[in-house]
Design a protein around this motif. Structure first.
Motif, PDB file in Angstrom:
ATOM      1  N   TRP A 152       5.137  -9.970  10.335  1.00 26.98           N
ATOM      2  CA  TRP A 152       4.369 -10.399   9.191  1.00 26.98           C
ATOM      3  C   TRP A 152       3.130 -11.045   9.513  1.00 26.98           C
ATOM      4  CZ3 TRP A 152       6.459  -8.463   4.660  1.00 26.98           C
ATOM      5  CH2 TRP A 152       7.952  -7.993   4.733  1.00 26.98           C
ATOM      6  N   ILE A 153       2.124 -10.961   8.589  1.00 27.06           N
ATOM      7  CA  ILE A 153       0.815 -11.777   8.552  1.00 27.06           C
ATOM      8  C   ILE A 153       0.779 -12.512   7.226  1.00 27.06           C
ATOM      9  CG2 ILE A 153      -1.477 -11.718   8.838  1.00 27.06           C
ATOM     10  CD1 ILE A 153      -1.506  -9.164  10.265  1.00 27.06           C
ATOM     11  N   TYR A 154       1.052 -13.938   7.578  1.00 26.00           N
ATOM     12  CA  TYR A 154       0.518 -14.848   6.417  1.00 26.00           C
ATOM     13  C   TYR A 154      -0.746 -15.215   6.276  1.00 26.00           C
ATOM     14  CZ  TYR A 154       5.648 -15.344   5.593  1.00 26.00           C
ATOM     15  OH  TYR A 154       7.170 -15.468   4.955  1.00 26.00           O
ATOM     16  N   VAL A 155      -1.470 -14.807   5.307  1.00 23.71           N
ATOM     17  CA  VAL A 155      -2.735 -15.220   4.864  1.00 23.71           C
ATOM     18  C   VAL A 155      -2.689 -16.453   3.925  1.00 23.71           C
ATOM     19  CG1 VAL A 155      -4.915 -14.635   4.312  1.00 23.71           C
ATOM     20  CG2 VAL A 155      -3.593 -12.821   5.320  1.00 23.71           C
ATOM     21  N   PHE A 156      -3.280 -17.515   4.638  1.00 24.41           N
ATOM     22  CA  PHE A 156      -3.201 -18.888   3.609  1.00 24.41           C
ATOM     23  C   PHE A 156      -4.576 -19.542   3.548  1.00 24.41           C
ATOM     24  CE2 PHE A 156      -2.387 -20.287   7.868  1.00 24.41           C
ATOM     25  CZ  PHE A 156      -3.420 -21.553   7.978  1.00 24.41           C
ATOM     26  N   ASP A 157      -4.511 -20.320   2.548  1.00 25.58           N
ATOM     27  CA  ASP A 157      -5.788 -21.266   2.451  1.00 25.58           C
ATOM     28  C   ASP A 157      -5.351 -22.654   1.672  1.00 25.58           C
ATOM     29  OD1 ASP A 157      -8.549 -21.758   2.565  1.00 25.58           O
ATOM     30  OD2 ASP A 157      -8.925 -20.550   0.678  1.00 25.58           O
ATOM     31  N   LEU A 158      -6.278 -23.577   1.837  1.00 25.50           N
ATOM     32  CA  LEU A 158      -6.174 -24.956   1.278  1.00 25.50           C
ATOM     33  C   LEU A 158      -6.553 -25.074   0.119  1.00 25.50           C
ATOM     34  CD1 LEU A 158      -7.356 -26.831   4.591  1.00 25.50           C
ATOM     35  CD2 LEU A 158      -4.905 -25.809   3.985  1.00 25.50           C
ATOM     36  N   ASP A 159      -6.037 -25.766  -0.774  1.00 28.28           N
ATOM     37  CA  ASP A 159      -6.236 -26.050  -2.227  1.00 28.28           C
ATOM     38  C   ASP A 159      -6.970 -27.322  -2.490  1.00 28.28           C
ATOM     39  OD1 ASP A 159      -6.447 -25.923  -4.870  1.00 28.28           O
ATOM     40  OD2 ASP A 159      -4.474 -25.701  -5.473  1.00 28.28           O
ATOM     41  N   LEU A 170      -0.431 -19.923  -0.064  1.00 30.15           N
ATOM     42  CA  LEU A 170       0.035 -18.516   0.560  1.00 30.15           C
ATOM     43  C   LEU A 170      -0.672 -17.853  -0.259  1.00 30.15           C
ATOM     44  CD1 LEU A 170       1.305 -17.115   2.996  1.00 30.15           C
ATOM     45  CD2 LEU A 170       3.517 -17.143   1.527  1.00 30.15           C
ATOM     46  N   LYS A 171      -1.755 -16.899   0.382  1.00 32.75           N
ATOM     47  CA  LYS A 171      -2.398 -15.853  -0.605  1.00 32.75           C
ATOM     48  C   LYS A 171      -1.862 -14.407  -0.332  1.00 32.75           C
ATOM     49  CE  LYS A 171      -5.798 -17.152  -2.117  1.00 32.75           C
ATOM     50  NZ  LYS A 171      -6.999 -17.456  -1.772  1.00 32.75           N
ATOM     51  N   LYS A 172      -1.673 -14.149   0.827  1.00 30.78           N
ATOM     52  CA  LYS A 172      -1.198 -12.431   1.303  1.00 30.78           C
ATOM     53  C   LYS A 172       0.069 -12.641   1.956  1.00 30.78           C
ATOM     54  CE  LYS A 172      -5.071  -9.771   0.233  1.00 30.78           C
ATOM     55  NZ  LYS A 172      -6.134 -10.796  -0.041  1.00 30.78           N
ATOM     56  N   VAL A 173       0.982 -11.798   1.861  1.00 31.29           N
ATOM     57  CA  VAL A 173       2.120 -11.581   2.940  1.00 31.29           C
ATOM     58  C   VAL A 173       1.935 -10.218   3.215  1.00 31.29           C
ATOM     59  CG1 VAL A 173       4.493 -11.748   3.408  1.00 31.29           C
ATOM     60  CG2 VAL A 173       3.449 -13.503   2.256  1.00 31.29           C
ATOM     61  N   ILE A 174       1.752  -9.842   4.507  1.00 30.70           N
ATOM     62  CA  ILE A 174       1.327  -8.607   5.010  1.00 30.70           C
ATOM     63  C   ILE A 174       2.329  -8.060   6.001  1.00 30.70           C
ATOM     64  CG2 ILE A 174      -0.484  -7.035   5.901  1.00 30.70           C
ATOM     65  CD1 ILE A 174      -2.341  -9.106   5.084  1.00 30.70           C
ATOM     66  N   GLY A 175       3.181  -7.071   5.835  1.00 32.72           N
ATOM     67  CA  GLY A 175       4.247  -6.567   6.801  1.00 32.72           C
ATOM     68  C   GLY A 175       3.432  -5.603   7.708  1.00 32.72           C
ATOM     69  N   THR A 176       3.764  -5.707   9.087  1.00 32.82           N
ATOM     70  CA  THR A 176       3.040  -4.646  10.051  1.00 32.82           C
ATOM     71  C   THR A 176       3.841  -4.534  11.286  1.00 32.82           C
ATOM     72  OG1 THR A 176       0.689  -4.601  10.853  1.00 32.82           O
ATOM     73  CG2 THR A 176       1.830  -6.857  11.121  1.00 32.82           C
ATOM     74  N   THR A 177       3.486  -4.019  12.188  1.00 25.09           N
ATOM     75  CA  THR A 177       3.768  -3.734  13.535  1.00 25.09           C
ATOM     76  C   THR A 177       2.950  -3.644  14.617  1.00 25.09           C
ATOM     77  OG1 THR A 177       3.518  -1.369  13.401  1.00 25.09           O
ATOM     78  CG2 THR A 177       5.580  -2.053  12.388  1.00 25.09           C
ATOM     79  N   ALA A 178       3.152  -3.992  15.711  1.00 22.06           N
ATOM     80  CA  ALA A 178       2.398  -3.785  17.137  1.00 22.06           C
ATOM     81  C   ALA A 178       1.599  -2.685  16.845  1.00 22.06           C
ATOM     82  CB  ALA A 178       3.041  -4.287  18.156  1.00 22.06           C
ATOM     83  N   ALA A 179       2.308  -1.439  16.660  1.00 19.01           N
ATOM     84  CA  ALA A 179       1.546  -0.226  16.673  1.00 19.01           C
ATOM     85  C   ALA A 179       0.586  -0.350  15.776  1.00 19.01           C
ATOM     86  CB  ALA A 179       2.660   0.849  16.411  1.00 19.01           C
ATOM     87  N   ALA A 180       0.791  -0.687  14.424  1.00 26.49           N
ATOM     88  CA  ALA A 180      -0.246  -0.609  13.543  1.00 26.49           C
ATOM     89  C   ALA A 180      -1.297  -1.243  13.888  1.00 26.49           C
ATOM     90  CB  ALA A 180       0.382  -0.987  12.126  1.00 26.49           C
ATOM     91  N   LEU A 181      -1.192  -2.458  14.189  1.00 26.05           N
ATOM     92  CA  LEU A 181      -2.363  -3.398  14.852  1.00 26.05           C
ATOM     93  C   LEU A 181      -3.280  -2.431  16.007  1.00 26.05           C
ATOM     94  CD1 LEU A 181      -1.384  -6.849  14.871  1.00 26.05           C
ATOM     95  CD2 LEU A 181      -3.027  -6.037  13.240  1.00 26.05           C
ATOM     96  N   SER A 182      -2.515  -2.106  16.757  1.00 24.39           N
ATOM     97  CA  SER A 182      -3.290  -1.459  17.549  1.00 24.39           C
ATOM     98  C   SER A 182      -4.066  -0.136  17.179  1.00 24.39           C
ATOM     99  CB  SER A 182      -2.198  -0.481  18.691  1.00 24.39           C
ATOM    100  OG  SER A 182      -2.795   0.191  19.753  1.00 24.39           O
TER     101      SER A 182
END
Length: 375
Positions: free
Chosen positions: A305-312, A324-336
């Protein structure tokens, strides 16, 4: 505040956990942390006052020299002003850690989750309270971090490198009154390296805090140039290359054996800077509000999972809370796939930048060999 000062350069944005740009926090808590050089994030997690662990002296080999107290730097490198984290402890946010623990260990919101740094379990009262919560039906997760029990690492082999985890979460169970560790998960935090040094800006801050004790916040807001002196931009390319290799490795570990998975937490500024390296991929929205970054459709469980966050900074509280702005499910193969297939394909496309590469080379050669320009 004059506009040209407010928007000039790369600017130190948080110091000892509290906002100093574009508005400076002016509370007894911010003043206390800055005067005592306290890290409010480690202090909150441990229940005891912890001073900043960064160096207050320049060391050989350190790209940033003096960095004590600096949490984030405000930069316009993505075309808009954003906060870039330079300290991993800034993202050790209780809510962020709890969200990751629930997701990785599949703990529903209706079930109590007790999340505790491993060193706290050395305290008899904390240990007994932790066990009592588990006996009552709660799920217990303990975690290691460099300053909280030390980093966990995968040892090197003749064919693979040693690799450290930023934080390691451990699912704890209770059997016959004794704690046992049943599975683990990896929690990584992506900070950003900056070119050059921000030593001079830190010296300006320290001097201002000493000389303007009674009006420190208002003085900083009147002199933002003090916070930007000598501060250069983020080293985006090197940071991505370093992160890419480590995350491919760790996402694979997160999908193996007794691991419950891996979370990479990155500031929104970093995610935005990654878009060119990943071919600006489209995210697939899911019914639960998360997204997927997958090279092809899959019904397999998501191990990473990639957690994309920011400060408020508009929250009205200090330190600024993590959102927490986005929660993105992924894999090593997808990143590659996106980094090594999609992005290069865009560069190699007809009319793309690679097509113009030979013209660039000839033009550069012409500066040194003028006769090439006569052809």
């Amino acid at each position: 505040m004059p506009e040209q000062k407010r928007l000039a350069g790369n600017i130190l944005a948080e110091w000892f956990g509290h906002r100093i740009y574009p508005n400076a926090s002016d509370t007894k808590y911010s003043q206390q942390d800055q005067d005592l050089q306290t890290c409010p994030f480690l202090s909150d997690l441990t229940g005891a006052r912890c001073t900043c662990v960064k160096s207050d002296r320049a060391h050989g080999g350190s790209s940033n020299g003096v960095s004590r107290g600096v949490c984030t730097i405000s930069s316009t490198s993505n075309g808009l002003r954003q906060d870039w984290l330079v300290c991993p402890f800034r993202a050790l946010d209780t809510n962020l850690l709890e969200d990751a623990a629930r997701r990785l260990f599949h703990v529903p919101e209706s079930t109590e989750l007790v999340l505790v740094p491993v060193p706290n379990l050395a305290e008899p009262d904390t240990l007994e309270s932790f066990k009592a919560a588990l006996s009552g039906g709660a799920v217990g997760v303990a975690y290691f971090q460099s300053k909280l029990g030390g980093e966990i690492s995968v040892g090197a082999t003749p064919r693979s490198p040693e690799l450290n985890f930023d934080a390691t979460m451990v699912l704890m169970n209770l059997e016959a009154g004794r704690l046992i560790a049943s599975s683990y998960a990896i929690f990584e935090i992506q900070t950003m390296d900056f070119h050059g040094t921000y030593k001079k800006a830190v010296e300006n801050l320290s001097a201002a805090n000493h000389l303007h004790k009674n009006d420190f916040a208002s003085t900083l807001m009147a002199h933002p140039e003090w916070l930007s002196e000598g501060v250069e931009g983020p080293n985006i390319s090197n940071a991505f290359k370093r992160t890419f290799y480590q995350m491919m490795f760790k996402f694979q570990i997160g999908a193996h054996g007794q691991s419950a998975g891996c979370v990479l937490a990155i500031p929104e500024a970093v995610w935005d800077s990654w878009q060119r390296f990943l071919g600006k991929p489209d995210l697939t929205p899911m019914a639960d509000g998360t997204f997927r970054l997958l090279g092809s459709p899959s019904n397999e469980p998501v191990p990473a999972w990639i957690y994309v966050f920011d400060l408020d900074p508009e929250s009205g509280s200090t330190p600024d809370p993590v959102r927490l702005k986005k929660v993105i499910g992924t894999t090593a193969a997808a990143l590659s796939h996106f980094a090594l297939d999609v992005a290069p394909e865009a560069a190699l496309a007809a009319g793309g930048n690679v097509d113009r590469l030979m013209d660039t080379i000839r033009g550069r050669l012409g500066r040194f060999v003028p006769e090439l320009n006569e052809a």
